[in-house]
Design an enzyme around this catalytic site. Sequence first.
Site, PDB file in Angstrom:
ATOM      1  N   TYR A 474       5.014   2.189  11.372  1.00  0.00           N
ATOM      2  CA  TYR A 474       6.056   3.091  10.636  1.00  0.00           C
ATOM      3  C   TYR A 474       5.142   4.294  10.344  1.00  0.00           C
ATOM      4  O   TYR A 474       5.238   4.808   9.189  1.00  0.00           O
ATOM      5  CB  TYR A 474       6.565   2.596   9.666  1.00  0.00           C
ATOM      6  CG  TYR A 474       7.544   1.131  10.059  1.00  0.00           C
ATOM      7  CD1 TYR A 474       8.858   1.503  10.598  1.00  0.00           C
ATOM      8  CD2 TYR A 474       7.076   0.178   9.735  1.00  0.00           C
ATOM      9  CE1 TYR A 474       9.585   0.385  10.880  1.00  0.00           C
ATOM     10  CE2 TYR A 474       7.939  -1.179  10.333  1.00  0.00           C
ATOM     11  CZ  TYR A 474       8.970  -0.756  10.770  1.00  0.00           C
ATOM     12  OH  TYR A 474       9.831  -1.951  11.164  1.00  0.00           O
ATOM     13  N   HIS A 475       4.602   4.744  11.289  1.00  0.00           N
ATOM     14  CA  HIS A 475       3.590   5.801  10.655  1.00  0.00           C
ATOM     15  C   HIS A 475       3.565   7.227  11.917  1.00  0.00           C
ATOM     16  O   HIS A 475       2.718   7.757  12.381  1.00  0.00           O
ATOM     17  CB  HIS A 475       1.870   5.535  10.736  1.00  0.00           C
ATOM     18  CG  HIS A 475       1.545   4.554   9.884  1.00  0.00           C
ATOM     19  ND1 HIS A 475       0.575   4.012   9.781  1.00  0.00           N
ATOM     20  CD2 HIS A 475       2.213   4.235   8.684  1.00  0.00           C
ATOM     21  CE1 HIS A 475       0.450   2.998   8.856  1.00  0.00           C
ATOM     22  NE2 HIS A 475       1.608   3.264   8.150  1.00  0.00           N
TER      23      HIS A 475
END
EC number: 1.1.99.1
Length: 556
Positions: A474-475
């Site tokens: 989730y980056h």
Amino acid sequence: MQREYDYIIIGAGSAGNVLAARLTEDPGVSVLLLEAGGPDYRLDFRTQMPAALAFPLQGRRYNWAYETEPEPHMDNRRMECGRGKGLGGSSLINGMCYIRGNALDFDHWAKRPGLEDWGYRDVLPYFRKAETRDIGANDYHGGEGPVSVATPKNDNNVLFQAMVDAGVQAGYPRTDDLNGYQQEGFGPMDRTVTPQGRRASTARGYLDMAKPRDSLHIVTHATTDRILFAGKRAVGVHYLVGNSSEGIDAHARREVLVCAGAIASPQLLQRSGVGAPDLLRALDVQLVHDLPGVGQNLQDHLEVYMQYACTKPVSLYPALQWWNQPAIGAEWLFAGTGTGASNQFEAGGFIRTREEFDWPNIQYHFLPVAINYNGSNAVKEHGFQAHVGSMRTPSRGRVHARSRDPRQHPSILFNYQSTDQDWQEFRDAIRITREIIAQPALDPYRGREISPSADCKTDAELDAFVRARAETAYHPSCSCAMGTDDMAVVDGQGRVHGMEGLRVIDASIMPRIITGNLNATTIMIAEKIVDRIRGRAPLPRSTADYYVAGDAPVRR
């Protein structure tokens, strides 16, 4: 209602809330802050309890729940791309790991033309400005900032220390602070949690400080349709409230500041006429400015979960049983302590897998339970796991708006694992993890390997595991990159090339993804640029030393 403001900020997330709070510190400066999600309800344990971090990812109230296009190198899976929705943005739903990246990430940014003032010693003062660390300030950490940072304590789960000790026994360095002098090595991991055991989102830290000011107007459930232009100057926005199709125009006397994140910021620019002409033509959007880099250069971190059975009943497995959860919740609610007050990522590390890397290329998060990050597929026994993944993949993806409809999700392709380096790094990471888990420090706890399982050994078997089971960390980032080259979207102050009165300030403007989690760095970026917007002199450069591996061996 007032319809003209000095600044309009699109997105009340990790960056937007910083801008809203800092700009309204100046008397007479008015700000409109638009957020497509809702409030950050302080009584909703799903976002406020650190241990409940998986819950917001399971629904749509706080999560945009984007999906990628079929990823061609990942068995054509459509992969999750969760992004925060609501006051706080992704700081409202993230894993709360407070990691800044490696000093050399920023020194390498600063080697790019136009980004000379983004070196580590330039940005460190802004990391410090944003932070209040629970054990006090030093050369690397702040003591008076809006973001509360909690450090792991000695009475936490025994598996954290065992996993750090195992990394050291395997020959890697020990570090007492992953955000201090030396990132490389294994050690405790700080988290964005308040002294009362609550999630320290930017809504809590920055907006709480700014909300009493009459000069700040916050509108939730406000979806920005498009940016309004007069020639090449941004003069306002057109936005929709709730499910209404009737739009509202708001005008900006000074600037429009786009802080919608690495997925929505490029999508908004494209819908507004700023981007690659071929894409805009296909969307039937009138071209305002030809900027081919908008939505390109998309980067992310991919990771796998290495899961093991635990032979002693010391894991967090009992906390997953419903009958134990009321007591955990009550202790957290009334005392702000206990299992509920931690994100349970209290140890980790950064290592180099090969001498060719000048700074760490692999990150570890250790977790004293075996479960997917989004709360799915919990192993029904005592267990623990290491999240491990590569940090600076050469793979590049893209974000494209699908239509002019602001409520339609964009087309997202990360192009994960598209280079030979990606595959080599994951093979190395899995094999090194097995060496670490086999160390004496984990002898009292180590059971069988649950995932991928001990019989997954050959390159082909490891590659198949990664294709089938690797997930996003989730980056997402870098899709409106800073720089001066042909594919750069903004300059070193976030100003969109070729435009006036328009900036992008969020994780999308990173020129290259950093070594670690993104939230702290996104906050720093906003703190640094808002000083320039306000006409303030930059904070004095730090003189703190930092570790450079040089010729040091990867392991002892």
